[in-house]
Design a protein around this motif. Structure first.
Motif, PDB file in Angstrom:
ATOM      1  N   ASP A   1      -2.370  34.835  90.818  1.00  0.00           N
ATOM      2  CA  ASP A   1      -3.426  35.381  91.677  1.00  0.00           C
ATOM      3  C   ASP A   1      -3.230  34.921  93.117  1.00  0.00           C
ATOM      4  N   ALA A   2      -2.891  33.649  93.289  1.00  0.00           N
ATOM      5  CA  ALA A   2      -2.677  33.110  94.636  1.00  0.00           C
ATOM      6  C   ALA A   2      -1.523  33.819  95.323  1.00  0.00           C
ATOM      7  N   PHE A   3      -0.411  33.974  94.604  1.00  0.00           N
ATOM      8  CA  PHE A   3       0.762  34.613  95.193  1.00  0.00           C
ATOM      9  C   PHE A   3       0.469  36.073  95.536  1.00  0.00           C
ATOM     10  N   THR A   4      -0.196  36.780  94.614  1.00  0.00           N
ATOM     11  CA  THR A   4      -0.492  38.197  94.850  1.00  0.00           C
ATOM     12  C   THR A   4      -1.393  38.370  96.071  1.00  0.00           C
ATOM     13  N   ARG A   5      -2.398  37.522  96.207  1.00  0.00           N
ATOM     14  CA  ARG A   5      -3.314  37.609  97.351  1.00  0.00           C
ATOM     15  C   ARG A   5      -2.544  37.487  98.663  1.00  0.00           C
ATOM     16  N   LEU A   6      -1.654  36.497  98.758  1.00  0.00           N
ATOM     17  CA  LEU A   6      -0.945  36.273 100.014  1.00  0.00           C
ATOM     18  C   LEU A   6       0.151  37.312 100.242  1.00  0.00           C
ATOM     19  N   LEU A   7       0.790  37.773  99.172  1.00  0.00           N
ATOM     20  CA  LEU A   7       1.789  38.833  99.336  1.00  0.00           C
ATOM     21  C   LEU A   7       1.136  40.114  99.864  1.00  0.00           C
ATOM     22  N   ASP A   8      -0.047  40.452  99.351  1.00  0.00           N
ATOM     23  CA  ASP A   8      -0.763  41.639  99.858  1.00  0.00           C
ATOM     24  C   ASP A   8      -1.098  41.468 101.333  1.00  0.00           C
ATOM     25  N   LEU A   9      -1.443  40.247 101.724  1.00  0.00           N
ATOM     26  CA  LEU A   9      -1.793  40.003 103.114  1.00  0.00           C
ATOM     27  C   LEU A   9      -0.564  40.049 104.018  1.00  0.00           C
ATOM     28  N   VAL A  10       0.580  39.597 103.513  1.00  0.00           N
ATOM     29  CA  VAL A  10       1.824  39.723 104.284  1.00  0.00           C
ATOM     30  C   VAL A  10       2.105  41.183 104.590  1.00  0.00           C
ATOM     31  N   ARG A  11       1.863  42.036 103.599  1.00  0.00           N
ATOM     32  CA  ARG A  11       2.145  43.467 103.771  1.00  0.00           C
ATOM     33  C   ARG A  11       1.180  44.130 104.768  1.00  0.00           C
ATOM     34  N   SER A  12      -0.047  43.573 104.887  1.00  0.00           N
ATOM     35  CA  SER A  12      -1.065  44.249 105.696  1.00  0.00           C
ATOM     36  C   SER A  12      -1.284  43.615 107.068  1.00  0.00           C
ATOM     37  N   THR A  13      -0.550  42.538 107.387  1.00  0.00           N
ATOM     38  CA  THR A  13      -0.725  41.877 108.685  1.00  0.00           C
ATOM     39  C   THR A  13       0.561  41.989 109.505  1.00  0.00           C
ATOM     40  N   THR A  14       0.439  41.623 110.772  1.00  0.00           N
ATOM     41  CA  THR A  14       1.589  41.637 111.672  1.00  0.00           C
ATOM     42  C   THR A  14       1.541  40.410 112.569  1.00  0.00           C
ATOM     43  N   GLY A  15       2.634  40.175 113.271  1.00  0.00           N
ATOM     44  CA  GLY A  15       2.675  39.146 114.298  1.00  0.00           C
ATOM     45  C   GLY A  15       2.389  37.750 113.785  1.00  0.00           C
ATOM     46  N   ASP A  16       1.587  36.991 114.563  1.00  0.00           N
ATOM     47  CA  ASP A  16       1.302  35.599 114.222  1.00  0.00           C
ATOM     48  C   ASP A  16       0.564  35.466 112.904  1.00  0.00           C
ATOM     49  N   ASP A  17      -0.351  36.378 112.617  1.00  0.00           N
ATOM     50  CA  ASP A  17      -1.087  36.309 111.352  1.00  0.00           C
ATOM     51  C   ASP A  17      -0.131  36.432 110.169  1.00  0.00           C
ATOM     52  N   ARG A  18       0.784  37.359 110.273  1.00  0.00           N
ATOM     53  CA  ARG A  18       1.746  37.545 109.185  1.00  0.00           C
ATOM     54  C   ARG A  18       2.607  36.301 108.994  1.00  0.00           C
ATOM     55  N   ASP A  19       2.998  35.695 110.107  1.00  0.00           N
ATOM     56  CA  ASP A  19       3.830  34.501 110.018  1.00  0.00           C
ATOM     57  C   ASP A  19       3.056  33.338 109.404  1.00  0.00           C
ATOM     58  N   ARG A  20       1.760  33.218 109.728  1.00  0.00           N
ATOM     59  CA  ARG A  20       0.936  32.174 109.130  1.00  0.00           C
ATOM     60  C   ARG A  20       0.835  32.352 107.620  1.00  0.00           C
ATOM     61  N   VAL A  21       0.625  33.570 107.180  1.00  0.00           N
ATOM     62  CA  VAL A  21       0.516  33.833 105.738  1.00  0.00           C
ATOM     63  C   VAL A  21       1.841  33.553 105.050  1.00  0.00           C
ATOM     64  N   ARG A  22       2.941  33.996 105.651  1.00  0.00           N
ATOM     65  CA  ARG A  22       4.267  33.764 105.069  1.00  0.00           C
ATOM     66  C   ARG A  22       4.532  32.267 104.927  1.00  0.00           C
ATOM     67  N   THR A  23       4.240  31.509 105.971  1.00  0.00           N
ATOM     68  CA  THR A  23       4.478  30.067 105.941  1.00  0.00           C
ATOM     69  C   THR A  23       3.629  29.400 104.868  1.00  0.00           C
ATOM     70  N   HIS A  24       2.392  29.821 104.743  1.00  0.00           N
ATOM     71  CA  HIS A  24       1.501  29.227 103.738  1.00  0.00           C
ATOM     72  C   HIS A  24       1.994  29.548 102.330  1.00  0.00           C
ATOM     73  N   LEU A  25       2.445  30.776 102.132  1.00  0.00           N
ATOM     74  CA  LEU A  25       2.947  31.160 100.815  1.00  0.00           C
ATOM     75  C   LEU A  25       4.175  30.338 100.447  1.00  0.00           C
ATOM     76  N   ILE A  26       5.060  30.123 101.382  1.00  0.00           N
ATOM     77  CA  ILE A  26       6.255  29.321 101.113  1.00  0.00           C
ATOM     78  C   ILE A  26       5.861  27.887 100.748  1.00  0.00           C
ATOM     79  N   GLU A  27       4.831  27.367 101.401  1.00  0.00           N
ATOM     80  CA  GLU A  27       4.384  26.017 101.050  1.00  0.00           C
ATOM     81  C   GLU A  27       3.807  25.976  99.641  1.00  0.00           C
TER      82      GLU A  27
END
Length: 342
Positions: free
Chosen positions: A292-318
């Motif tokens: 559930d955690a991974f799916t939530r952040l993956l969906d957000l990666v797909r729907s965001t851009t720029g700094d927000d997208r990078d923040r979500v990507r970094t958090h998911l990797i952590e």
């Protein structure tokens, strides 16, 4: 408040009071079977029945003297007490089915590679009629039938079903990784007092910074634990234990003061709120809802851009680092992240 985490894929704690209490008359014959288990394994692969394998079990590997405890009726309580500070894994096998000993050796090999972070408890139910009698209802409660071999996690003496039947080493490693994550989340961070490995030098002390981090976690001082792991990584960027410990402690630190209800309400009100989404993803990982955690952040990666997208990507990797690279869900998550980014 945060949710109480459990190892992923478990079926809930079971009651061992009948085992540690006074036993009744022993059964006339061992009713424990080695047939195919009805329940699925924690790692996701189907469990193979003990009687379905052939050939003698392989020779046991050389392991540290303190890693494995042979459990008997008279020492069960003291063995369980060893898991108050150190995570344990209990393997039930049967010398009446010698092939089931292979699982003991598989679990031991994996535990030996974890450098004392997991204690292995082993019980031969054929040699211990009192344990056989006591564990029969517990096995039925956990897995639907009395089957050997069977494996339980032990956190502060409390057993949690992991999987019935035989499992390959890769699946055992995934399950023990999950058990370790749950242990850290509950502050169970001790290590086995290992004796020497035959043929190897006696060197079972933790590095000073790792010891400092463990001591800080036990004291609830997550900031000090974070600082210790960061120092360890600065000294050795390839220190994977420090990398994993740092990711786990940061998760605990982020969620220690979170209001669970408020966080979920914020994320539901605005699915594009990066702060709310990452907070709920943290809580999902703590609660064992990794996918559930991974799916939530993956969906957000797909729907965001720029700094927000990078923040979500970094958090998911952590969070990938918290769950562990051996976990199949992490491997799938990394693939999905690459697809979402490119």
């Amino acid at each position: 408040m945060t949710e109480t985490p459990k190892p992923a894929g478990t079926r809930g704690a079971v009651d061992l009071s009948s085992v540690t209490g006074a036993p009744g008359p022993a059964p006339a014959g061992p009713p424990v079977t080695g047939g195919s288990a009805a329940a699925g394994s924690a790692g996701g692969a189907g469990a193979t029945g003990a009687t379905g394998s052939t050939g003698a079990a392989p020779t046991a590997p050389a392991v540290p003297e303190g890693l494995v405890v042979e459990v008997r009726a008279e020492n069960l309580q003291s063995a369980l007490n060893k898991t108050l500070q150190v995570p344990g894994v209990l393997v039930l096998w049967s010398s009446a089915h010698p092939q089931t000993r292979e699982l003991v050796e598989t679990v031991t090999r994996v535990a030996a590679s974890l450098e004392g972070r997991v204690l292995v408890l082993v019980a031969d139910l054929s040699a211990e009629p009192e344990l056989l009698q006591a564990f029969q209802p517990i096995l039925v409660q956990a897995f639907g039938q009395p089957t050997v071999p069977a494996t339980f996690g032990l956190l502060q003496g409390q057993p949690v079903p992991l999987f019935p039947g035989m499992q390959p080493e890769s699946e055992v490693r995934v399950v023990l990784d999950q058990l370790l994550q749950a242990a850290v989340q509950n502050g169970i961070t001790g290590r086995v007092d290992l004796g020497p490995v035959p043929g190897a030098p006696d060197d079972d002390e933790l590095p000073p910074l790792h010891q400092a981090a463990f001591d800080a976690i036990e004291a609830g001082d997550y900031a000090a634990a974070t600082a210790a792991y960061e120092q360890a990584l600065a000294a050795n960027p390839k220190d994977h234990d420090a990398e994993l410990g740092l990711a786990q402690v940061r998760l605990l630190q982020r969620t220690s003061e979170v209001d669970l209800t408020a966080a979920r309400a914020a994320a539901a009100a605005d699915p594009t709120d990066v702060d709310a989404a990452t907070t709920v993803a943290d809580l999902d990982v703590l609660g064992g809802h990794v996918e559930d955690a991974f799916t939530r952040l993956l969906d957000l990666v797909r729907s965001t851009t720029g700094d927000d997208r990078d923040r979500v990507r970094t958090h998911l990797i952590e969070l990938f680092a918290v769950v562990g690279s051996h976990d199949e869900r992490v491997r799938k998550g990394r693939t999905a992240l690459m697809s979402a980014l490119f």
